[in-house]
Write a protein that holds these residues in place. Structure first.
Motif, PDB file in Angstrom:
ATOM      1  N   ALA A   1       0.815  -1.218   0.000  1.00 43.27           N
ATOM      2  CA  ALA A   1       0.000   0.000   0.000  1.00 43.27           C
ATOM      3  C   ALA A   1       0.850   1.271   0.000  1.00 43.27           C
ATOM      4  O   ALA A   1       0.534   2.233  -0.704  1.00 43.27           O
ATOM      5  CB  ALA A   1      -0.949  -0.010   1.199  1.00 43.27           C
ATOM      6  N   ASP A   2       1.938   1.291   0.772  1.00 43.24           N
ATOM      7  CA  ASP A   2       2.773   2.497   0.829  1.00 43.24           C
ATOM      8  C   ASP A   2       3.467   2.756  -0.507  1.00 43.24           C
ATOM      9  O   ASP A   2       3.643   3.902  -0.910  1.00 43.24           O
ATOM     10  CB  ASP A   2       3.791   2.414   1.971  1.00 43.24           C
ATOM     11  CG  ASP A   2       4.811   1.299   1.797  1.00 43.24           C
ATOM     12  OD1 ASP A   2       4.415   0.166   1.432  1.00 43.24           O
ATOM     13  OD2 ASP A   2       6.005   1.546   2.042  1.00 43.24           O
TER      14      ASP A   2
ATOM     15  N   GLU B   1       0.876   4.233  -2.884  1.00 43.24           N
ATOM     16  CA  GLU B   1       0.633   5.644  -2.543  1.00 43.24           C
ATOM     17  C   GLU B   1       1.741   6.533  -3.118  1.00 43.24           C
ATOM     18  O   GLU B   1       1.471   7.591  -3.692  1.00 43.24           O
ATOM     19  CB  GLU B   1       0.524   5.822  -1.024  1.00 43.24           C
ATOM     20  CG  GLU B   1       0.247   7.245  -0.600  1.00 43.24           C
ATOM     21  CD  GLU B   1      -1.021   7.823  -1.202  1.00 43.24           C
ATOM     22  OE1 GLU B   1      -1.003   9.026  -1.546  1.00 43.24           O
ATOM     23  OE2 GLU B   1      -2.015   7.095  -1.362  1.00 43.24           O
ATOM     24  N   ARG B   2       2.975   6.111  -2.959  1.00 44.70           N
ATOM     25  CA  ARG B   2       4.090   6.872  -3.532  1.00 44.70           C
ATOM     26  C   ARG B   2       3.981   6.916  -5.057  1.00 44.70           C
ATOM     27  O   ARG B   2       4.194   7.960  -5.675  1.00 44.70           O
ATOM     28  CB  ARG B   2       5.422   6.244  -3.129  1.00 44.70           C
ATOM     29  CG  ARG B   2       5.784   6.434  -1.676  1.00 44.70           C
ATOM     30  CD  ARG B   2       7.059   5.658  -1.322  1.00 44.70           C
ATOM     31  NE  ARG B   2       7.436   5.854   0.060  1.00 44.70           N
ATOM     32  CZ  ARG B   2       8.120   6.880   0.522  1.00 44.70           C
ATOM     33  NH1 ARG B   2       8.530   7.825  -0.303  1.00 44.70           N
ATOM     34  NH2 ARG B   2       8.413   6.978   1.802  1.00 44.70           N
TER      35      ARG B   2
ATOM     36  N   ARG C   1       1.419   6.771  -7.008  1.00 50.73           N
ATOM     37  CA  ARG C   1       0.312   7.599  -7.508  1.00 50.73           C
ATOM     38  C   ARG C   1       0.745   9.036  -7.774  1.00 50.73           C
ATOM     39  O   ARG C   1       0.182   9.713  -8.625  1.00 50.73           O
ATOM     40  CB  ARG C   1      -0.849   7.596  -6.514  1.00 50.73           C
ATOM     41  CG  ARG C   1      -1.667   6.346  -6.554  1.00 50.73           C
ATOM     42  CD  ARG C   1      -2.896   6.434  -5.640  1.00 50.73           C
ATOM     43  NE  ARG C   1      -3.463   5.107  -5.508  1.00 50.73           N
ATOM     44  CZ  ARG C   1      -3.248   4.278  -4.486  1.00 50.73           C
ATOM     45  NH1 ARG C   1      -2.493   4.671  -3.463  1.00 50.73           N
ATOM     46  NH2 ARG C   1      -3.777   3.082  -4.461  1.00 50.73           N
ATOM     47  N   ARG C   2       1.748   9.511  -7.039  1.00 53.96           N
ATOM     48  CA  ARG C   2       2.187  10.917  -7.142  1.00 53.96           C
ATOM     49  C   ARG C   2       3.224  11.151  -8.241  1.00 53.96           C
ATOM     50  O   ARG C   2       3.568  12.298  -8.523  1.00 53.96           O
ATOM     51  CB  ARG C   2       2.795  11.358  -5.810  1.00 53.96           C
ATOM     52  CG  ARG C   2       1.837  11.361  -4.653  1.00 53.96           C
ATOM     53  CD  ARG C   2       2.446  12.021  -3.426  1.00 53.96           C
ATOM     54  NE  ARG C   2       3.634  11.346  -2.947  1.00 53.96           N
ATOM     55  CZ  ARG C   2       3.681  10.527  -1.893  1.00 53.96           C
ATOM     56  NH1 ARG C   2       2.589  10.286  -1.208  1.00 53.96           N
ATOM     57  NH2 ARG C   2       4.805   9.972  -1.522  1.00 53.96           N
TER      58      ARG C   2
END
Length: 179
Positions: free
Chosen positions: A6-7, A10-11, A13-14
């Motif tokens: 998940a982490d 999240e990274r 996606r940016r």
């Protein structure tokens, strides 16, 4: 599709800019020289497709190598990569300059490398990726390690991660052909 942490998603996606080291990342790390002194490199076709898919998805690409390499310049032109930097002493400074020109911070930058010359860029990137066969020093700085080694589809693994995280895969599969 692989199960990504998940982490890492999240990274990913940016990310708006991805830098790739070449030797040991886009290649298997071997340096081949002909008797005439000319260099040869072997690139994996799936890596090239992944880079093309990222470019078509609007993610900016950079090839950054410390070596002087007409072969890398040729591969960059072939893949229509805007930022091809050879003989680059500071990969971090190079990536920071490209990011600044785009008006983005390092949190929107991913970098993929495999050894000591990549360490500063890996540590500063919003998403640090290394191939499965990366040196332990680089591996220690990574947010994600690809399933495959450098030169054997590792860069495609990184591209697929980004495309998945940014919700681009379904559209690519629906289109079903080379962009």
């Amino acid at each position: 599709m692989p199960a990504y942490p998940a982490d890492v998603l999240e990274r990913a996606r940016r990310i708006r800019l991805v830098g790739f080291d070449v030797d040991g990342t886009l290649t298997d790390g071997r340096l081949l020289y002909g008797t005439d002194g000319h260099e040869a490199k072997s690139f994996h076709v799936q890596d090239g497709m992944g880079l093309t898919l990222l470019r078509h998805a609007g993610i900016e690409l950079a090839l950054v190598t410390a070596r002087i390499s007409p072969v890398v310049e040729q591969r960059g032109r072939e893949l229509k990569i805007a930022h091809v930097h050879t003989h680059e002493r500071s990969k971090l400074a190079c990536m920071q300059q490209i990011a600044a020109g785009m008006g983005i911070g390092m949190d929107a930058v991913a970098f993929m490398g495999d050894d000591l010359p990549d360490l500063a860029a890996l540590r500063a990137a919003g998403l640090a990726i290394v191939p499965a066969n990366a040196h332990p020093w680089a591996r220690a700085a990574a947010h994600w390690v690809t399933p495959r080694p450098g030169g054997e589809g590792a860069a495609r693994d990184a591209c697929d991660l980004l495309l998945n995280a940014q919700g681009r895969v379904e559209a690519i599969l629906a289109h079903g052909e080379h962009p």
